[in-house]
Design a protein around this motif. Structure first.
Motif, PDB file in Angstrom:
ATOM      1  N   TYR A   1       3.969  -9.945 -10.629  1.00  0.00           N
ATOM      2  CA  TYR A   1       4.201  -9.774  -9.198  1.00  0.00           C
ATOM      3  C   TYR A   1       5.632 -10.207  -8.842  1.00  0.00           C
TER       4      TYR A   1
ATOM      5  N   THR B   1       8.689  -7.963  -7.221  1.00  0.00           N
ATOM      6  CA  THR B   1       9.367  -8.325  -5.981  1.00  0.00           C
ATOM      7  C   THR B   1      10.876  -8.095  -6.090  1.00  0.00           C
TER       8      THR B   1
ATOM      9  N   ASP C   1       9.963  -5.192   0.415  1.00  0.00           N
ATOM     10  CA  ASP C   1       8.886  -6.023   0.946  1.00  0.00           C
ATOM     11  C   ASP C   1       7.680  -5.222   1.420  1.00  0.00           C
TER      12      ASP C   1
ATOM     13  N   ASN D   1       3.936  -5.749   0.230  1.00  0.00           N
ATOM     14  CA  ASN D   1       2.884  -6.186   1.160  1.00  0.00           C
ATOM     15  C   ASN D   1       1.743  -5.187   1.252  1.00  0.00           C
TER      16      ASN D   1
ATOM     17  N   GLU E   1       0.185  -6.724  -2.690  1.00  0.00           N
ATOM     18  CA  GLU E   1      -0.440  -7.947  -2.190  1.00  0.00           C
ATOM     19  C   GLU E   1      -1.961  -7.926  -2.362  1.00  0.00           C
TER      20      GLU E   1
ATOM     21  N   ASN F   1      -1.948  -2.096   5.547  1.00  0.00           N
ATOM     22  CA  ASN F   1      -1.467  -3.119   6.436  1.00  0.00           C
ATOM     23  C   ASN F   1      -0.838  -2.450   7.642  1.00  0.00           C
TER      24      ASN F   1
END
Ligand code: ADP
Ligand code: MG
Length: 451
Positions: A11, A15, A20, A24, A28, A294
């Motif tokens: 992970y 990144t 991001d 996410n 995530e 999300n």
């Protein structure tokens, strides 16, 4: 290294290469669940997720996995839903062989329709509570039969299955019979044809719990109703629980025999209402989480403002957003969401009308100045013009509550909710307001269509 810390390392690598929002939204929610033969098993919330990652981030993922696991590291995805199905499949046969019995009926219960996954709101609270009680007290509840009624897509079938799932969980050997009224009819008709009426009677009359979905389709089918009446009586008299769903209050349903209706009245009828704004927001939040997306709060509010009909449509909108973003290879952003919502409501939403446009028109009509509308005065006609403007901003533009609050004199979102509710109420009582709103809506929507 165990799989958790291994995943943390992978992970961390990802990144460094991915933005991001991608992390996410897509990484995530991933859960590492096993590591064997240099292969890490990753659990994703659904099939879609896995396809998305494979088509967008495969190269980065392979690199990170290879870098973190020595000797030809690999990964494999597993979808959450499959996992839970697997585990129930392997546990139930054991249970049954232990008692030396076979399952009595193959039950077509939807495993996802549970009480846990049913989102509660003032619109469905009573129906949910009654259903839970029935599932717990089976036949001993005073709610026999229980009838859940309401419009399409509001969760009636979900609750019906939730009762079945709960009963089965409490007692894996209970005989749950679930059928739509159409299936019941079909079974009955077939039983006549091939002379299998005994089998039919057995199947339905040996139920511990009888769950019948959509009884409105019994309308006008005299013979089937006759059969159902006998089935009903037999079960009822031996204290077995019966639950039914219907598209309206049974007493208002034409085409059902009076004796059936009077049986129904001995139990409890509970309704489910369409979800109001706050409940729609809650549903969208929950459902997007379940689907592994999300969505920013503004986007959720936007959808809740425009998709009002029922839960099925809210769910469908989220799926459509996912599908579109996948097909077009686009990240999920406000533009994409707006396109999807526009499609679903038939093009009558606006991206081009602004808060200023709304305030200007309300000012012209109400003779209250624009400055007063966005100001602090509580004089009645000013407050009303302000509330009306707030209402239209939500309804036509879908501006978020907090943004409206800020624009109209730095008020907080509860003031805006209050304004929207007040106007909603006034609309039903005051024809003048109703007319003004309709003509403003039409006017402003037309300006959208012509752009
Ligand atoms: P109905 O039978 O009333 O037409 P369904 O039970 O088929 O509606 O519901 C339509 C969809 O919406 C289903 O996927 C169901 O899971 C979902 N749904 C409805 N109400 C809720 C709720 N309160 N919480 C979570 N999901 C819901
Ligand atoms: Mg249904």
């Amino acid at each position: 290294m165990n799989y958790t810390s291994l995943w943390q390392k992978i992970y961390g690598d990802l990144t460094k290469t991915l933005p991001d929002h991608a992390m996410n939204t897509w990484f995530e929610p991933i859960k590492p669940i096993a590591l064997a033969d240099n292969e890490i098993v990753l659990e994703v919330p659904n099939q879609f997720f896995y396809e998305w990652i494979e088509s967008h981030y495969k190269a980065q993922l392979i690199n990170a996995v290879v870098a973190s696991i020595s000797d030809g590291g690999r990964y494999r995805f597993i979808v959450s839903a499959e996992k839970s199905e697997l585990s129930t499949d392997t546990s139930s046969p054991k249970n049954e062989t232990a008692k030396g019995q076979k399952p009595k009926n193959k039950i077509n219960l939807n495993k996802n329709y549970t009480f846990e996954l049913f989102i509660e709101g003032s619109n469905n609270q009573f129906a949910k509570t009654a259903s839970e009680k029935v599932a717990e007290e089976l036949g001993n509840s005073s709610f026999n039969p229980l009838i859940i009624y309401g419009g399409v897509g509001l969760g009636k079938t979900h609750l019906l299955h939730a009762i079945g799932n709960k009963v089965l969980k409490n007692n894996p050997m209970s005989n749950i019979v679930l059928a739509t009224s159409e299936k019941f009819t079909l079974d009955f008709v077939n039983s006549l044809r091939v002379n299998k009426s005994i089998e039919f009677a057995k199947r339905y009359r040996r139920a511990d719990v009888l769950l019948i979905d959509d009884i409105q389709f019994f309308r006008g089918k005299e013979q089937t109703q006759e059969q159902f009446f006998h089935t009903f009586n037999e079960l009822y008299q031996s204290g077995k629980q019966i639950v039914m769903t219907a598209d309206r209050f049974p007493g208002e349903m034409g085409g059902l025999q009076d004796r059936l209706l009077s049986r129904f009245q001995s139990g409890l009828s509970v309704d489910i209402q369409p979800p109001d704004f706050e409940i729609r927001v809650a549903i969208l939040m929950e459902k997007s989480e379940q689907n592994g997306v999300n969505l920013p709060y503004d986007v959720i509010e936007f959808i809740a403002t425009h998709i009002k009909s029922n839960v099925r449509d809210l769910e469908g909108t989220i799926i459509r957003i996912l599908a579109r973003s996948s097909l077009l290879n686009q990240e999920i952003d406000f533009n994409l969401v707006r396109e999807v919502v526009k499609e679903r409501v038939g093009g009558v939403i606006s991206s081009d009308v602004t808060i200023e446009d709304v305030v200007r028109r309300v000012s012209e009509i109400s003779k209250v100045s624009e400055r007063e509308i966005v100001g602090k005065s509580r004089k009645m006609e000013i407050a009303e013009a302000r509330q009306l403007s707030m209402y239209l901003c939500r309804d036509i533009i879908g501006t978020s509550l907090s943004n409206i609050g800020v624009y109209f004199g730095g008020r907080d979102h509860t003031t805006v909710i209050h304004a929207v509710k007040t106007i909603d109420k006034k609309r039903t009582k005051d024809e003048r307001i109703e007319k003004t709103i309709n003509s403003l809506k039409q006017e402003l929507s037309l300006s959208i269509a012509s752009i």
